[in-house]
Every structure is written in C-alpha cells, then in structure tokens.
Design a protein around this motif. Structure first.
Motif: not given
Ligand code: URA
Ligand code: SF4
Length: 231
Positions: A126-128, A200-202, A85-94, A98-101
C-alpha cells in the motif's frame, strides 16, 4: 538486483534479536503511535474491505483527486503477515490503479524475492497516499493527513505481523518522526503495537545502486525479525 546470499549475517541478526531485543528497539514517540491507532469517530474506522475500497475510489478529500486518473488502493493478501508501505502512486500506478507496477515496482518484486516473498502471497502493498501527486512530488502534509484514515483502516483490517516502511516519506508519516532514513534503519520501531522496519525506497535504489547492499541488510533484518515474531 543480484543478491549475495550471506546467511551468516542473517543468523547474527537473529541472535541479537533473541538475546538482547531491547538493544534494537526504538522507543516510540509519545502520542503519535497511540493517536494514530485511535478512533475519533471517523466512519472509515468502522468500514469493512468493501466499504473502504468504495470510499477510496470515490474520495475527493484532498486536491490530489483533481489530477488522478485512478485511485490506487493497495494490493495483496488481506490477511498478510507482511505489509510494505510506499509513498504514493507514480505515473504507471495512476494509469493502472495498482501500487508498484512501474520500474520501482519491478525492483520491489526483486526485493521481495530476496527474502523469499511474493507479491500477493502473504504480502500486502500500500501507499501513504492513494492518489498520484503531480510530477511525483512528495505528498503535502495536508494530503497525507486527509488520506491517513484509509491506510490506518487497512492496517487494522490486515493486522500484519510486520510493517516495512519504504523510504523517508513512508517512515516519517508512519512513525511521526522526521529523523534521517539512515538513523531509522536497523531498528525495530512500532506503528501502534505492530513492529515496523525502515528501508530505502526502491525508486531511490534505482538512482543509488550502491545502497542496494544496505537495503538487502534491512530486508535480512526484517526477515530475521519476522522469524523471531513467529515463535
Ligand atoms: N512508488 C511508491 O511509493 N508507490 C508506488 O506505488 C509506486 C512507486
Ligand atoms: Fe482522497 Fe487520499 Fe486521494 Fe486525497 S489522496 S483524494 S485523501 S484518496
């Protein structure tokens, strides 16, 4: 991301987990884990995957819907043992939905590979929050709360054996405690009754390369914990 394979470390973690598990278990905060797992007649709690995906794609429950290009539901094996579980989408994910792309996603892929895991294979990501916070700011607590039923339902449907919280925002919101990331690492926490490990978050690791070794220890800890759970 070069991993020095050090199986002896993993083995010593397995030993602690097997011989003295209580040493590693962090007592859950009263109230939080139970409140998060219970239904207060929210229709989301009854949804199947199809309904849930549709609901997220149409959601306007918080202001983040105004600036998103796409909702980012989550991706992977819907019966996964591992949930990241990550935090939320960034620019690319938006952009992609898709998460973490993006860059962080590339590093997450390498983190998965380090413990012999692959995206989409026994893993769900997934994300929060499902919509991108503008300028990648942290999601506000009102936004997190509005989005929480979706992740809660995803977790219920997946029923993972282990949850990995990536970074402070994920850890804080899944555990309902805002302790430092450093103090949360290396322990077994619980979300509802599912074991949860914090690392840690990547995206943070991309900025703080020396911490990669610490993150590797967390992954190794998680892998050992998973092995002990599978017995
Ligand atoms: N960082 C996040 O926390 N989630 C993503 O999907 C991408 C980057
Ligand atoms: Fe809905 Fe979550 Fe997107 Fe807010 S972040 S609009 S609650 S899906």
């Amino acid at each position: 991301w070069k991993i020095k394979t050090d199986p002896s470390h993993c083995e010593s973690v397995v030993k602690i987990i097997e011989t003295n598990p209580n040493e590693l278990i962090n007592t859950p905060l009263k109230g939080h884990a139970t409140s998060i797992g219970t239904s207060n007649n929210n229709p989301v709690d009854q949804m199947n995957w199809h309904q849930l995906k549709l609901a997220v794609s149409e959601c306007i429950d918080c202001p983040l819907h105004q600036t998103r290009k796409n909702t980012v539901f989550g991706v992977g094996d819907e019966k996964a043992d591992w949930l990241f579980v990550g935090e939320g989408p960034g620019a690319r994910e938006d952009e992609i939905g898709e998460p973490f792309v993006g860059q962080a996603g590339k590093l997450l892929g390498q983190m998965l590979a380090a413990i012999q895991l692959k995206r989409n294979d026994g893993v769900y990501i997934a994300n929060i929050v499902k919509c991108r916070p503008p300028n990648n700011r942290n999601p506000a607590s009102t936004e997190v709360n509005a989005c929480e039923p979706y992740l809660r339902r995803q977790i219920k449907l997946i029923a993972p054996k282990l949850i990995i919280a990536l970074g402070k925002v994920a850890a804080e919101n899944l555990l309902g405690r805002s302790d430092s990331l450093g103090s949360l690492r290396g322990k077994v926490h619980y979300y509802s009754d599912i074991p949860l490990v914090v690392t840690y978050h990547p995206a943070y690791l991309l900025r703080a390369l020396p911490e990669k070794a610490q993150a590797w220890k967390d992954l190794c800890f998680a892998k050992a914990l998973m092995q002990s759970l599978a017995k």
